[in-house]
Motif scaffolding. Structure first.
Motif, PDB file in Angstrom:
ATOM      1  N   PRO A 101       0.704  -1.250  -0.273  1.00 18.53           N
ATOM      2  CA  PRO A 101      -0.012  -0.083   0.117  1.00 18.53           C
ATOM      3  C   PRO A 101       0.498   1.230   0.021  1.00 18.53           C
ATOM      4  O   PRO A 101       0.216   2.177  -0.540  1.00 18.53           O
ATOM      5  N   GLN A 102       2.107   1.045   0.498  1.00 13.97           N
ATOM      6  CA  GLN A 102       2.263   2.321   0.783  1.00 13.97           C
ATOM      7  C   GLN A 102       3.633   2.126  -0.606  1.00 13.97           C
ATOM      8  O   GLN A 102       5.085   3.313  -0.846  1.00 13.97           O
ATOM      9  N   GLY A 103       4.073   1.670  -1.804  1.00 11.87           N
ATOM     10  CA  GLY A 103       4.915   1.691  -2.488  1.00 11.87           C
ATOM     11  C   GLY A 103       5.894   0.111  -2.448  1.00 11.87           C
ATOM     12  O   GLY A 103       5.837  -0.259  -1.157  1.00 11.87           O
ATOM     13  N   ILE A 104       6.807  -0.306  -3.401  1.00  9.14           N
ATOM     14  CA  ILE A 104       7.729  -0.909  -3.532  1.00  9.14           C
ATOM     15  C   ILE A 104       8.968  -0.389  -3.384  1.00  9.14           C
ATOM     16  O   ILE A 104       9.383   0.430  -3.387  1.00  9.14           O
ATOM     17  N   VAL A 105       9.414  -0.760  -2.006  1.00  4.26           N
ATOM     18  CA  VAL A 105      10.899  -0.534  -1.895  1.00  4.26           C
ATOM     19  C   VAL A 105      12.227  -0.943  -1.930  1.00  4.26           C
ATOM     20  O   VAL A 105      11.984  -2.114  -1.730  1.00  4.26           O
ATOM     21  N   PRO A 106      13.049  -0.364  -3.471  1.00  2.00           N
ATOM     22  CA  PRO A 106      13.602  -1.057  -3.851  1.00  2.00           C
ATOM     23  C   PRO A 106      14.879  -1.716  -2.985  1.00  2.00           C
ATOM     24  O   PRO A 106      15.682  -1.178  -2.221  1.00  2.00           O
ATOM     25  N   GLU A 107      15.300  -2.762  -2.915  1.00  2.00           N
ATOM     26  CA  GLU A 107      16.163  -3.675  -2.715  1.00  2.00           C
ATOM     27  C   GLU A 107      18.146  -2.336  -2.535  1.00  2.00           C
ATOM     28  O   GLU A 107      18.339  -2.016  -1.634  1.00  2.00           O
ATOM     29  N   SER A 108      18.219  -2.281  -3.571  1.00  2.00           N
ATOM     30  CA  SER A 108      18.930  -1.143  -3.641  1.00  2.00           C
ATOM     31  C   SER A 108      18.251   0.256  -3.843  1.00  2.00           C
ATOM     32  O   SER A 108      18.004   0.312  -5.366  1.00  2.00           O
ATOM     33  N   VAL A 109      17.825   1.034  -3.318  1.00  2.00           N
ATOM     34  CA  VAL A 109      18.007   3.174  -3.111  1.00  2.00           C
ATOM     35  C   VAL A 109      19.248   3.243  -4.323  1.00  2.00           C
ATOM     36  O   VAL A 109      19.807   3.675  -3.681  1.00  2.00           O
ATOM     37  N   VAL A 110      18.422   3.636  -5.356  1.00  2.00           N
ATOM     38  CA  VAL A 110      19.758   4.830  -5.858  1.00  2.00           C
ATOM     39  C   VAL A 110      19.049   6.656  -6.097  1.00  2.00           C
ATOM     40  O   VAL A 110      17.691   6.183  -6.080  1.00  2.00           O
ATOM     41  N   ARG A 111      19.621   7.324  -6.593  1.00  2.00           N
ATOM     42  CA  ARG A 111      19.394   9.023  -6.812  1.00  2.00           C
ATOM     43  C   ARG A 111      18.173   9.086  -7.924  1.00  2.00           C
ATOM     44  O   ARG A 111      17.305   9.617  -7.404  1.00  2.00           O
ATOM     45  N   ASP A 112      19.310   8.021  -9.059  1.00  2.00           N
ATOM     46  CA  ASP A 112      18.226   8.731  -9.975  1.00  2.00           C
ATOM     47  C   ASP A 112      18.432   7.333 -10.874  1.00  2.00           C
ATOM     48  O   ASP A 112      18.650   6.712 -10.790  1.00  2.00           O
ATOM     49  N   GLU A 113      17.299   7.793 -12.503  1.00  2.00           N
ATOM     50  CA  GLU A 113      17.423   6.484 -13.136  1.00  2.00           C
ATOM     51  C   GLU A 113      18.299   6.302 -14.425  1.00  2.00           C
ATOM     52  O   GLU A 113      19.111   4.887 -14.072  1.00  2.00           O
ATOM     53  N   GLN A 114      19.091   6.831 -14.359  1.00  2.00           N
ATOM     54  CA  GLN A 114      20.903   6.834 -14.411  1.00  2.00           C
ATOM     55  C   GLN A 114      21.324   5.826 -13.779  1.00  2.00           C
ATOM     56  O   GLN A 114      22.269   4.938 -14.338  1.00  2.00           O
ATOM     57  N   ASP A 115      21.393   6.337 -12.711  1.00  2.00           N
ATOM     58  CA  ASP A 115      21.933   5.894 -11.198  1.00  2.00           C
ATOM     59  C   ASP A 115      21.081   3.643 -11.028  1.00  2.00           C
ATOM     60  O   ASP A 115      22.087   2.346 -11.243  1.00  2.00           O
ATOM     61  N   ALA A 116      20.639   3.508 -11.336  1.00  2.00           N
ATOM     62  CA  ALA A 116      19.170   2.872 -11.458  1.00  2.00           C
ATOM     63  C   ALA A 116      19.912   1.887 -12.652  1.00  2.00           C
ATOM     64  O   ALA A 116      20.558   0.725 -12.379  1.00  2.00           O
ATOM     65  N   PHE A 117      19.750   1.901 -13.626  1.00  2.00           N
ATOM     66  CA  PHE A 117      20.506   1.472 -14.691  1.00  2.00           C
ATOM     67  C   PHE A 117      21.650   1.064 -14.706  1.00  2.00           C
ATOM     68  O   PHE A 117      21.707  -0.013 -15.508  1.00  2.00           O
ATOM     69  N   THR A 118      22.715   1.321 -14.980  1.00  2.00           N
ATOM     70  CA  THR A 118      24.076   1.509 -13.820  1.00  2.00           C
ATOM     71  C   THR A 118      23.791   0.514 -13.287  1.00  2.00           C
ATOM     72  O   THR A 118      25.224  -1.104 -13.310  1.00  2.00           O
ATOM     73  N   ALA A 119      23.408   0.552 -12.214  1.00  2.00           N
ATOM     74  CA  ALA A 119      24.005  -0.461 -10.967  1.00  2.00           C
ATOM     75  C   ALA A 119      22.587  -1.869 -11.031  1.00  2.00           C
ATOM     76  O   ALA A 119      23.279  -3.027 -11.028  1.00  2.00           O
ATOM     77  N   ALA A 120      21.469  -1.274 -11.833  1.00  2.00           N
ATOM     78  CA  ALA A 120      21.558  -2.844 -12.125  1.00  2.00           C
ATOM     79  C   ALA A 120      22.550  -3.900 -13.838  1.00  2.00           C
ATOM     80  O   ALA A 120      22.337  -5.092 -13.210  1.00  2.00           O
ATOM     81  N   LYS A 121      22.604  -2.814 -14.673  1.00  2.00           N
ATOM     82  CA  LYS A 121      24.130  -3.602 -15.115  1.00  2.00           C
ATOM     83  C   LYS A 121      25.223  -4.058 -13.976  1.00  2.00           C
ATOM     84  O   LYS A 121      25.318  -5.443 -14.789  1.00  2.00           O
ATOM     85  N   GLU A 122      25.459  -3.584 -13.536  1.00  2.00           N
ATOM     86  CA  GLU A 122      26.942  -3.880 -12.218  1.00  2.00           C
ATOM     87  C   GLU A 122      25.998  -5.136 -11.645  1.00  2.00           C
ATOM     88  O   GLU A 122      26.918  -6.183 -11.969  1.00  2.00           O
ATOM     89  N   TRP A 123      24.951  -5.180 -11.288  1.00  2.00           N
ATOM     90  CA  TRP A 123      24.953  -6.628 -10.735  1.00  2.00           C
ATOM     91  C   TRP A 123      24.608  -7.615 -10.783  1.00  2.00           C
ATOM     92  O   TRP A 123      24.731  -8.706 -11.307  1.00  2.00           O
ATOM     93  N   LEU A 124      23.868  -7.511 -12.934  1.00  2.00           N
ATOM     94  CA  LEU A 124      23.864  -8.584 -14.024  1.00  2.00           C
ATOM     95  C   LEU A 124      25.192  -9.367 -14.390  1.00  2.00           C
ATOM     96  O   LEU A 124      25.379 -10.502 -14.432  1.00  2.00           O
ATOM     97  N   ARG A 125      25.648  -8.421 -14.230  1.00  2.00           N
ATOM     98  CA  ARG A 125      27.415  -8.639 -14.933  1.00  2.00           C
ATOM     99  C   ARG A 125      28.210  -9.230 -13.561  1.00  2.00           C
ATOM    100  O   ARG A 125      29.136 -10.303 -13.775  1.00  2.00           O
ATOM    101  N   LEU A 126      28.067  -9.147 -12.452  1.00  2.00           N
ATOM    102  CA  LEU A 126      28.269  -9.470 -11.394  1.00  2.00           C
ATOM    103  C   LEU A 126      27.945 -10.583 -10.589  1.00  2.00           C
ATOM    104  O   LEU A 126      29.030 -11.261  -9.966  1.00  2.00           O
ATOM    105  N   THR A 127      26.794 -10.754 -10.686  1.00  2.00           N
ATOM    106  CA  THR A 127      26.141 -11.472  -9.917  1.00  2.00           C
ATOM    107  C   THR A 127      26.034 -13.039 -11.008  1.00  2.00           C
ATOM    108  O   THR A 127      25.548 -13.171 -11.742  1.00  2.00           O
ATOM    109  N   PRO A 128      26.348 -14.319 -10.123  1.00  2.00           N
ATOM    110  CA  PRO A 128      26.740 -15.238 -10.918  1.00  2.00           C
ATOM    111  C   PRO A 128      25.664 -15.566 -11.243  1.00  2.00           C
ATOM    112  O   PRO A 128      24.144 -15.575 -11.251  1.00  2.00           O
TER     113      PRO A 128
END
Length: 128
Positions: A101-128
């Motif tokens: 009801p209060q929205g979904i809070v992500p595990e990785s909170v970032v400042r803006d869209e570009q930071d989220a995109f960069t963090a997602a690429k990094e997580w996908l690249r580094l996570t086995p």
């Protein structure tokens, strides 16, 4: 086959679960693939419904900012004077029955869209 469950719970506690269906165009078995879900304040209503379908899924990480908190189903009730009453009649819930009801809070909170995109690429690249 790629199946995404989404549960809707009404105020009286009744639930109904929908599952997506595989299409001929979807030939990859994705149930074990890692998924980065990017969300933010603009993620609302049906967008939150899609995000909720991925909640509690193994190999999934949410990145971005909290969503709008509008993961609900609404019903319009006509009024005798020609007006209408628009009421929330149920809330979407994830595969474990959790509502947002209060929205979904992500595990990785970032400042803006570009930071989220960069963090997602990094997580996908580094996570086995």
């Amino acid at each position: 086959m790629w199946l995404i469950p989404l549960t809707r719970r009404t105020p009286d506690g009744k639930t109904r679960t929908w599952r997506s269906r595989a299409t001929p165009e979807c030939r990859v078995y994705l149930s074990r693939s890692r998924v980065a879900v990017l969300v933010g304040p603009g993620t609302a209503s049906s967008g939150e419904g899609v995000a909720i379908a991925f909640r509690a899924r193994p190999g999934t990480r949410f990145l971005g900012q909290p969503t709008a908190g509008l993961a609900t189903s609404n019903t319009t009730f006509p009024l005798p004077d020609g007006g209408a009453l628009f009421l929330t009649t149920s809330a979407m819930a994830d595969r474990e029955g959790t509502e947002y009801p209060q929205g979904i809070v992500p595990e990785s909170v970032v400042r803006d869209e570009q930071d989220a995109f960069t963090a997602a690429k990094e997580w996908l690249r580094l996570t086995p």
